[in-house]
Design an enzyme around this catalytic site. Structure first.
Site, PDB file in Angstrom:
ATOM      1  N   ARG A   1       8.124 -88.512   1.256  1.00 45.32           N
ATOM      2  CA  ARG A   1       9.013 -87.795   2.177  1.00 45.32           C
ATOM      3  C   ARG A   1      10.374 -88.490   2.268  1.00 45.32           C
ATOM      4  NH1 ARG A   1       6.133 -87.427   7.623  1.00 45.32           N
ATOM      5  NH2 ARG A   1       5.504 -89.486   6.947  1.00 45.32           N
TER       6      ARG A   1
ATOM      7  N   ASN B   1       4.228 -83.830   5.275  1.00 47.30           N
ATOM      8  CA  ASN B   1       2.903 -83.962   4.686  1.00 47.30           C
ATOM      9  C   ASN B   1       2.047 -82.811   5.180  1.00 47.30           C
ATOM     10  OD1 ASN B   1       3.453 -86.376   3.369  1.00 47.30           O
ATOM     11  ND2 ASN B   1       2.682 -87.641   5.029  1.00 47.30           N
TER      12      ASN B   1
END
Length: 95
Positions: free
Chosen positions: A24, A42
């Site tokens: 990320r 996620n």
């Protein structure tokens, strides 16, 4: 004919070893460097999902960075589909 300056918005889903490897943050860094807005998060199934919105060439650069992933990631599959522009203005990491 399409306007090359018109923003493009895509949703991206990445599977493989993509959680617990700074995926990320890697995506957010690439998006911010390319001036692409949107978000990354996620998913509970172990994949990572992102929405990217900006200049078409900038969006493609971020997708390429996601395909490569950070050092310890292993991207198995990457799916992309177009979405309608929402006018996002910044990029965020979601939980």
């Amino acid at each position: 004919m399409t306007d090359a300056a018109a923003p493009r918005r895509v949703r991206v889903r990445v599977e493989g070893r993509v959680q617990g490897v700074a995926f990320r943050a890697h995506t957010a860094d690439a998006a911010r460097a390319a001036a692409v807005a949107g978000w990354v998060r996620n998913r509970t199934d172990g994949s990572v999902e992102a929405c990217l919105e900006g200049a078409p060439d900038a969006v493609e650069r971020v997708v390429a960075a996601m395909r490569a992933g950070p050092r310890f990631a292993r991207v198995r599959t990457l799916e992309i589909w177009d979405e309608a522009s929402e006018g996002d203005r910044f990029f965020e990491i979601r939980r």
